[in-house]
Design a protein around this motif. Structure first.
Motif, PDB file in Angstrom:
ATOM      1  N   ALA A  16       0.836  -1.202   0.000  1.00 40.67           N
ATOM      2  CA  ALA A  16       0.000   0.000   0.000  1.00 40.67           C
ATOM      3  C   ALA A  16       0.872   1.254   0.000  1.00 40.67           C
ATOM      4  CB  ALA A  16      -0.931  -0.005   1.207  1.00 40.67           C
ATOM      5  N   CYS A  17       1.951   1.222   0.766  1.00 40.95           N
ATOM      6  CA  CYS A  17       2.880   2.350   0.791  1.00 40.95           C
ATOM      7  C   CYS A  17       3.465   2.593  -0.601  1.00 40.95           C
ATOM      8  CB  CYS A  17       3.981   2.088   1.808  1.00 40.95           C
ATOM      9  SG  CYS A  17       5.146   3.448   2.005  1.00 40.95           S
ATOM     10  N   TYR A  18       3.876   1.508  -1.268  1.00 43.48           N
ATOM     11  CA  TYR A  18       4.435   1.656  -2.619  1.00 43.48           C
ATOM     12  C   TYR A  18       3.370   2.188  -3.584  1.00 43.48           C
ATOM     13  CZ  TYR A  18       6.266   0.555  -7.213  1.00 43.48           C
ATOM     14  OH  TYR A  18       6.683   0.658  -8.513  1.00 43.48           O
ATOM     15  N   ALA A  19       2.134   1.704  -3.463  1.00 39.87           N
ATOM     16  CA  ALA A  19       1.064   2.166  -4.353  1.00 39.87           C
ATOM     17  C   ALA A  19       0.849   3.663  -4.223  1.00 39.87           C
ATOM     18  CB  ALA A  19      -0.229   1.406  -4.041  1.00 39.87           C
ATOM     19  N   ALA A  20       0.847   4.180  -2.983  1.00 43.20           N
ATOM     20  CA  ALA A  20       0.632   5.611  -2.767  1.00 43.20           C
ATOM     21  C   ALA A  20       1.771   6.434  -3.362  1.00 43.20           C
ATOM     22  CB  ALA A  20       0.492   5.887  -1.272  1.00 43.20           C
ATOM     23  N   VAL A  21       3.009   6.037  -3.084  1.00 41.12           N
ATOM     24  CA  VAL A  21       4.163   6.808  -3.545  1.00 41.12           C
ATOM     25  C   VAL A  21       4.302   6.721  -5.057  1.00 41.12           C
ATOM     26  CG1 VAL A  21       6.664   7.016  -3.435  1.00 41.12           C
ATOM     27  CG2 VAL A  21       5.353   6.574  -1.348  1.00 41.12           C
ATOM     28  N   THR A  32       3.960   7.097 -17.181  1.00 43.03           N
ATOM     29  CA  THR A  32       2.863   6.136 -17.255  1.00 43.03           C
ATOM     30  C   THR A  32       3.246   4.802 -16.631  1.00 43.03           C
ATOM     31  OG1 THR A  32       2.097   7.188 -19.295  1.00 43.03           O
ATOM     32  CG2 THR A  32       1.277   4.975 -18.812  1.00 43.03           C
ATOM     33  N   ARG A  33       4.482   4.391 -16.857  1.00 47.29           N
ATOM     34  CA  ARG A  33       4.932   3.100 -16.341  1.00 47.29           C
ATOM     35  C   ARG A  33       4.915   3.086 -14.811  1.00 47.29           C
ATOM     36  NH1 ARG A  33      10.686   0.169 -17.936  1.00 47.29           N
ATOM     37  NH2 ARG A  33      10.332  -1.763 -16.729  1.00 47.29           N
ATOM     38  N   LEU A  34       5.397   4.158 -14.181  1.00 45.93           N
ATOM     39  CA  LEU A  34       5.416   4.217 -12.719  1.00 45.93           C
ATOM     40  C   LEU A  34       3.998   4.295 -12.156  1.00 45.93           C
ATOM     41  CD1 LEU A  34       7.322   4.253 -10.311  1.00 45.93           C
ATOM     42  CD2 LEU A  34       7.413   6.749 -10.492  1.00 45.93           C
ATOM     43  N   THR A  35       3.145   5.070 -12.813  1.00 46.61           N
ATOM     44  CA  THR A  35       1.756   5.174 -12.365  1.00 46.61           C
ATOM     45  C   THR A  35       1.048   3.835 -12.452  1.00 46.61           C
ATOM     46  OG1 THR A  35       1.645   7.490 -13.079  1.00 46.61           O
ATOM     47  CG2 THR A  35      -0.438   6.342 -12.737  1.00 46.61           C
ATOM     48  N   GLU A  36       1.264   3.128 -13.563  1.00 49.45           N
ATOM     49  CA  GLU A  36       0.630   1.829 -13.731  1.00 49.45           C
ATOM     50  C   GLU A  36       1.127   0.827 -12.692  1.00 49.45           C
ATOM     51  OE1 GLU A  36      -1.816   0.876 -15.716  1.00 49.45           O
ATOM     52  OE2 GLU A  36      -2.026   2.917 -16.455  1.00 49.45           O
ATOM     53  N   SER A  37       2.394   0.924 -12.331  1.00 46.58           N
ATOM     54  CA  SER A  37       2.904   0.012 -11.294  1.00 46.58           C
ATOM     55  C   SER A  37       2.256   0.308  -9.948  1.00 46.58           C
ATOM     56  CB  SER A  37       4.429   0.136 -11.191  1.00 46.58           C
ATOM     57  OG  SER A  37       4.804   1.383 -10.613  1.00 46.58           O
ATOM     58  N   GLY A  38       2.009   1.593  -9.680  1.00 47.32           N
ATOM     59  CA  GLY A  38       1.319   1.953  -8.440  1.00 47.32           C
ATOM     60  C   GLY A  38      -0.099   1.421  -8.422  1.00 47.32           C
ATOM     61  N   ILE A  39      -0.790   1.507  -9.562  1.00 48.67           N
ATOM     62  CA  ILE A  39      -2.154   0.981  -9.641  1.00 48.67           C
ATOM     63  C   ILE A  39      -2.149  -0.540  -9.483  1.00 48.67           C
ATOM     64  CG2 ILE A  39      -4.159   0.721 -11.144  1.00 48.67           C
ATOM     65  CD1 ILE A  39      -3.459   3.452 -12.356  1.00 48.67           C
ATOM     66  N   GLY A  40      -1.151  -1.191 -10.101  1.00 44.57           N
ATOM     67  CA  GLY A  40      -1.036  -2.638  -9.949  1.00 44.57           C
ATOM     68  C   GLY A  40      -0.803  -3.040  -8.498  1.00 44.57           C
ATOM     69  N   ALA A  41       0.044  -2.287  -7.802  1.00 41.36           N
ATOM     70  CA  ALA A  41       0.264  -2.561  -6.380  1.00 41.36           C
ATOM     71  C   ALA A  41      -1.020  -2.350  -5.579  1.00 41.36           C
ATOM     72  CB  ALA A  41       1.380  -1.663  -5.851  1.00 41.36           C
ATOM     73  N   PHE A  42      -1.797  -1.371  -5.983  1.00 39.32           N
ATOM     74  CA  PHE A  42      -3.076  -1.099  -5.332  1.00 39.32           C
ATOM     75  C   PHE A  42      -3.999  -2.308  -5.457  1.00 39.32           C
ATOM     76  CE2 PHE A  42      -7.347   0.956  -5.361  1.00 39.32           C
ATOM     77  CZ  PHE A  42      -7.300   1.512  -4.097  1.00 39.32           C
ATOM     78  N   TYR A  43      -4.055  -2.896  -6.629  1.00 38.07           N
ATOM     79  CA  TYR A  43      -4.847  -4.107  -6.814  1.00 38.07           C
ATOM     80  C   TYR A  43      -4.291  -5.259  -5.972  1.00 38.07           C
ATOM     81  CZ  TYR A  43      -6.993  -1.876 -10.922  1.00 38.07           C
ATOM     82  OH  TYR A  43      -7.675  -1.039 -11.761  1.00 38.07           O
TER      83      TYR A  43
END
Length: 829
Positions: A16-21, A32-43
């Motif tokens: 969750a911490c990684y998703a937020a950051v 886009t790549r970093l944002t998508e990784s955050g969304i993936g971590a969120f899932y």
């Protein structure tokens, strides 16, 4: 298994911490790549919490008593369904359930809005992830549901609280949790809009349905709590203004206000700052309500207990939440200016303004009254009781005002209502109210609150019927179909508007149920076999008492026969259940004979097995089942309004409609006249054998029984008129003695104050000294709010000077065009 569960919680916190950051950094760097990784971590958080929940449920099913949480809330004899629901039956599990729901809701919200609101999604992910991190942090450092015993493992568990082993407890807490957690989604989108500066109305479209769904589940949770309290607690009511009950009610007020005021922003571009404030406040109140039930800041029979460390962590989180949220709001104020002004005080916008002011005042009042005992203890060292009489004194007129607005709102036009329009719109609804009110007077009804409620309900029904019939007739002229088919087509093409009207119809039915409480009849009596008591039209005879038992409990059951005008209606069996592991906390098994017009409600308060005698509380509750039927109508209307337009109509899109002010706000009347519960940890009343019940001999004695609180400490601070424990019976006897001595109300108050050393036995604080603050603050808030709302309306209604080039003379033709436009704006609801 415990190690796996703890690992999953730690992993969820890190992810969750990684998703937020990652989401925020990716959005700031346009990566886009970093944002998508955050969304993936969120899932991924959703997946991890789902597995962790499965592990905990499996531990309950397999009786893993090495885990402390399983030991405290389960045992071998507990039915499977209650082993599963024990997951959220305690503090640690309820926090875990909160995170699991939030992760699932967040994943669904992000997936659905990922394409349509791409610029907001990174900040939505970050906001929800931060909330998840807070609750995960609580579990990791303070409330780990997988914590184990270091020494000997218990052979069997302590078992779930008997009062929670009830059908309604299977669905009631999850409903409230869904309502609470769901309010995080609108908050996240609002913060994302503030952070990005994308403050057009698109973010509202993303959250309106989420708010409606959360509001529906919050309403469902409150209603299920009412049913649970009515059928399980055995005091004849369904709402006691307990601090934990109020905690669930607070966000309901502000969410209801938002669902109304958001339509003003959609229609007129007004109330933009106000709507953002409501979104933030609603989410804050969900966190504050959770803080109230888990920190020990308030005393409640439903609370989890006192935990100062947990309270401090919640306080810090709430402080950060308010600073960040309102800091962003003030920063974006220039972008949130209204696009239009208030054209008239006699308009739907003005009605919405009044509606919002009353709902906000209700939230502030309930919050202040709930926290006042804590404030008093902090300032004076003496803890007071603020009970139902104090709440009812204020909330009853507020509920009636909101019921009136429910009928007035649809009759007013957007922008401005003309005299002719008002005459046409108000004629039949007003006539309906006058006829019903006059009929009640002629019939000799003297319960003013119930009588006014009946009259106002007639007014609202007249409004709704008028709206449906007029709309159906207009459609009939164009379609050539019959009136019923036209009405169905009308609802299909305007489901948001007419779904809202159906919600209002449900509110009217509930209001009638609440008003029936004014005609409640009851008696308390000690009966031996063969003796009977007459209450209303019912004669209830006590036949015998039987003792039975099973693997979990011992059951003391009374056998009773009910007669109506000499005709036998059937048998009733009120009981007390004593669970083997919680013998000091028996549950009250109420016997209820339901009917459309009234309920016959029998409670066995005490018993003597040797003499086969028992003390019974017999109540006749008129119209109480209308409350539950009304909620069913309310839920149907809400679901109808939630349907996408294409689900009912494949033709032209309809313009979003507005429901009138105070949608479902009449649940307030239910809270005024009866009660619900949000049980998270509850204690049954203790019963120490049968004793004669003192029946009030005067009106003053009956009133005092409702104004003095039982001090036993186990009954949830009920009034002595309702509590069935032996201490309450003793206090009733003391009161009867004082009445026989000719004591006044003030002298009785002073007697109980002197005896207990404080004002805690009084349901209302005495209006003197520091206590005057409890009476003065609601007046001050109400007056200040009214002045503020009036000043805002005056400012909006001032016409801004137009440029010289825009000033053109208007002729009769343009006046007619403007009048036609006003009328069409009214119809496009």
């Amino acid at each position: 298994m415990p190690a796996l569960g703890t690992f999953l919680l730690l992993a969820s916190f890190v992810v969750a911490c990684y998703a937020a950051v990652a989401s925020v950094v990716g959005a700031r760097r346009h990566s886009t790549r970093l944002t998508e990784s955050g969304i993936g971590a969120f899932y991924l958080v959703t997946a991890l919490m789902s597995v962790a929940s499965a592990v905990l449920i499996y531990a309950f099913i397999t009786d893993s008593y090495a885990i402390k949480y399983v030991d405290r809330y389960s045992d071998a004899a507990q039915p499977l369904i209650f082993k599963i629901t024990a997951y959220w039956g305690g503090l640690d599990g309820s926090i875990m359930f909160w995170v699991m729901l939030l992760s699932a809701f967040g994943a669904i919200a992000v997936r659905n809005a990922r394409e349509s609101h791409r610029e907001l999604i990174p900040y939505v992910v970050a906001t929800i992830a931060v909330v998840e991190m807070f609750f995960l942090f609580l579990m990791v450092v303070h409330n780990n549901p997988f914590e184990t015993y270091l020494a000997e493992v218990p052979a069997d568990g302590q078992g779930l609280n008997p009062l929670l082993q009830n059908f309604y407890m299977v669905i009631h807490p999850p409903s409230l949790y869904i309502g609470f957690v769901g309010m995080t989604i609108p908050f996240a989108f609002g913060i994302a809009a503030l952070a990005t500066g994308h403050l057009d109305d698109s973010w509202l479209r993303a959250v309106r349905r989420w708010t409606m769904v959360s509001w529906l589940f919050l309403s469902l949770g409150l209603t299920l709590g009412m049913i649970w309290a009515y059928e399980e607690l055995g005091w004849g009511g369904y709402w006691g203004w307990d601090p934990v009950e109020n905690a669930a009610l607070l966000p309901w007020f502000t969410a209801t206000a938002f669902l109304h005021s958001v339509m003003v922003q959609e229609r007129r571009g007004m109330l933009r700052v106000w709507n953002m404030t409501l979104v933030i406040t609603t989410f804050f109140l969900t966190i504050f309500g959770t803080f109230m039930t888990r920190s020990g800041v308030v005393q409640s029979v439903h609370a989890f207990g006192e935990d100062k460390a947990l309270g401090m962590m919640f306080a810090a989180f709430m402080a950060v939440l308010l600073v960040v949220s309102f800091g962003l709001l003030f920063y974006r104020l220039p972008l949130l200016r209204s696009r239009h002004e208030l054209d008239s005080w006699v308009s739907r916008e003005a009605a919405f303004l009044a509606n919002n002011w009353i709902l906000l005042f209700s939230a502030i009042f309930v919050l202040f009254a709930t926290m006042f005992p804590t404030l008093s203890e902090t300032v004076t060292g003496e803890r007071l009781t603020v009970g139902p009489p104090f709440f009812n004194k204020w909330m009853l007129p507020i509920g009636l005002a909101l019921l009136a607005l429910t009928g007035v709102g649809p009759l007013l036009a957007w922008r401005k209502s003309t005299i002719d329009n008002l005459r046409t719109q108000f004629l039949w609804p007003t006539l309906s109210a006058v006829v019903v009110g006059g009929g009640l007077v002629a019939l000799g009804v003297r319960v003013w609150s119930s009588g006014i409620c009946f009259a106002l309900s007639a007014f609202v029904v007249g409004t709704l019927l008028q709206e449906f019939v007029r709309g159906a007739r207009v459609r009939q002229q164009y379609s050539g179909s019959d009136l019923l088919t036209s009405a169905i087509g009308l609802v299909a093409r305007n489901q948001r508007r007419y779904g809202g009207y159906i919600v209002h119809l449900g509110i009217v039915v509930m209001a009638l149920g609440f008003a029936g409480d004014g005609f409640k009849r009851e008696d308390q009596v000690l009966l031996k076999p063969g003796q009977s008591v007459q209450v209303g039209r019912f004669l209830v005879r006590h036949d015998a008492i039987r003792l039975t038992q099973d693997a979990q409990k011992q059951m003391i059951t009374a056998r009773m026969t009910v007669f109506d005008d000499g005709n036998e209606l059937g048998q009733m069996a009120p009981a007390k259940w004593f669970y083997n592991k919680r013998e000091d906390e028996p549950t009250t098994e109420v016997a209820i004979r339901h009917s459309f017009a009234e309920d016959l409600y029998v409670v066995m308060a005490g018993f003597d097995m040797q003499q086969q005698s028992a003390t019974f509380h017999v109540v006749v509750n008129p119209l109480v089942n209308w409350i539950w039927a009304g909620f069913a109508i309310l839920a149907f209307g809400t679901l109808l309004a939630l349907l996408p337009e294409r689900a009912l109509v494949l033709a032209s899109a309809t313009v979003p409609s507005a429901t009138s002010p105070s949608s479902t706000a009449l649940l307030l009347l239910g809270l005024v006249l009866g009660g619900a519960a949000w049980p998270v940890r509850v204690h049954a009343q203790h019963v120490e054998g049968a004793r004669t019940v003192v029946v009030p001999l005067s009106t003053l004695e009956r009133e005092l029984q409702s104004e003095i609180i039982c001090m036993c400490g186990t009954c949830g601070r009920q009034r002595i008129a309702e509590c069935t424990c032996s201490l309450a019976a003793g206090m009733r006897e003391e009161l009867a003695t004082l009445m026989a001595q000719g004591k006044t109300r003030e002298q009785v108050y002073q007697y109980f104050i002197d005896k207990h050393g404080s004002q805690e036995p009084l349901a209302m604080p005495i209006d003197r000294g520091f206590n005057r603050l409890a009476w003065a603050v609601p007046y001050a808030v109400g007056i200040f709010g009214a002045l503020l709302a009036g000043a805002t309306a005056i400012r909006w209604s001032r016409k801004r000077p137009q440029p010289e080039a825009a000033r053109v003379a208007t002729g009769p033709g343009e006046d007619a065009l403007q009048a036609r436009l006003d009328e069409e704006l009214r119809d496009l609801d």
